[in-house]
Design an enzyme around this catalytic site. Structure first.
Site, mmCIF file in Angstrom:
data_model
loop_
_atom_site.group_PDB
_atom_site.id
_atom_site.type_symbol
_atom_site.label_atom_id
_atom_site.label_comp_id
_atom_site.label_asym_id
_atom_site.label_seq_id
_atom_site.Cartn_x
_atom_site.Cartn_y
_atom_site.Cartn_z
ATOM 1 N N VAL A 22 0.872 -1.185 0.286
ATOM 2 C CA VAL A 22 0.070 0.094 -0.167
ATOM 3 C C VAL A 22 0.810 1.149 0.153
ATOM 4 O O VAL A 22 0.640 2.173 -0.774
ATOM 5 C CB VAL A 22 -0.995 -0.059 1.094
ATOM 6 C CG1 VAL A 22 -1.660 1.268 1.221
ATOM 7 C CG2 VAL A 22 -1.975 -1.275 1.166
ATOM 8 N N CYS A 23 2.051 1.275 0.862
ATOM 9 C CA CYS A 23 2.839 2.313 0.870
ATOM 10 C C CYS A 23 3.491 2.660 -0.319
ATOM 11 O O CYS A 23 3.462 3.628 -0.878
ATOM 12 C CB CYS A 23 3.867 2.134 1.762
ATOM 13 S SG CYS A 23 3.367 1.893 3.542
ATOM 14 N N THR A 24 3.811 1.672 -1.217
ATOM 15 C CA THR A 24 4.374 1.690 -2.611
ATOM 16 C C THR A 24 3.475 2.535 -3.268
ATOM 17 O O THR A 24 3.889 3.447 -3.968
ATOM 18 C CB THR A 24 4.707 0.451 -3.052
ATOM 19 O OG1 THR A 24 5.613 -0.273 -2.251
ATOM 20 C CG2 THR A 24 5.284 0.436 -4.558
ATOM 21 N N LEU B 265 3.237 6.119 -2.165
ATOM 22 C CA LEU B 265 4.389 7.261 -2.638
ATOM 23 C C LEU B 265 4.296 7.528 -3.871
ATOM 24 O O LEU B 265 4.821 8.629 -4.404
ATOM 25 C CB LEU B 265 5.534 6.673 -1.818
ATOM 26 C CG LEU B 265 5.699 6.563 -0.548
ATOM 27 C CD1 LEU B 265 7.018 5.694 -0.020
ATOM 28 C CD2 LEU B 265 5.640 7.830 0.178
#
Ligand code: BEZ
Length: 211
Positions: A44-46, A49
């Site tokens: 999810v963070c990928t 960002l």
């Protein structure tokens, strides 16, 4: 102690992907978004960002600097950036704080032990030119944030900080706004020259004043 709206955003010095940053000095008198990520090399963070990198010009239009954080070391941030570019089409084009010792995470209460002892939750702090906290958001690790909503909120924060108005549910830039209840009708007539509609004495609607 949690950081609340109206508090001064704590200053800090941190290692980032763009060198050592002293937060208040880096921010200057712009607006800023400080947002945390649970962990490097997570899905999810990928996506988050990569998306923020794509819409960075929208933050710039709003005189808003963006800085991310996760509790991993600098080397991991640099390695991960390559994956973000490969999968999302853009690597982060803003500084990412390497907060392996949790210094900034603790300062901003970004670790919620009943969610995880080690990872930060997804927090967002919007900080005004006066270094005061204007908005906080907290999402769990499993839910990616809506950064278009963040832009919408910044539009509202910037408008309401300079005009005596509030913005209604689901408002978007360019739509009608609500006159602050503290203004009398006479004051409102003088200030809002495009006129206003009184639906209730406490609910007066006027075209967005800076359009
Ligand atoms: C993610 O970014 O996908 C993620 C990170 C930590 C826990 C769960 C999901």
């Amino acid at each position: 102690m949690a950081i609340r709206l109206g508090d001064t955003a704590p200053d800090f010095t941190a290692e980032t992907t763009e060198g050592t940053i002293r937060f208040h000095e880096w921010k200057g008198d712009a607006w800023a978004v400080l947002f945390s990520h649970p962990k490097d090399f997570t899905p999810v963070c990928t996506t988050e960002l990569g998306y923020v990198a794509k819409i960075r010009p929208e933050f710039e239009k709003r005189n808003t600097k963006v800085i991310g954080l996760s509790v991993d070391p600098l080397g991991a941030h640099h390695e991960w950036a390559k994956d973000i570019e490969e999968t999302q089409g853009m690597a982060p084009n803003f500084p990412m704080i390497a907060d392996a010792d949790h210094k900034v995470a603790d300062l901003y209460d970004m670790i919620h032990p009943n969610a995880s002892d080690t990872m930060t939750v997804r927090t967002v702090f919007v900080i005004g030119p006066d270094n005061k906290v204007k908005l906080t958001l907290t999402y769990p690790a499993s839910t990616g944030r809506n950064f278009d909503e963040l832009l919408r909120v910044i539009d509202s924060l910037q408008l309401t900080s300079s005009h005596s108005v509030a913005t209604p549910a689901n408002w978007k830039d360019g739509e009608d706004v609500i006159i602050a209840p503290a203004l009398t009708d006479d004051e409102a007539k003088a200030k809002f020259t495009k006129g206003f509609q009184t639906l209730k004495p406490y609910l007066r609607v006027t075209p967005q004043p800076n359009k």
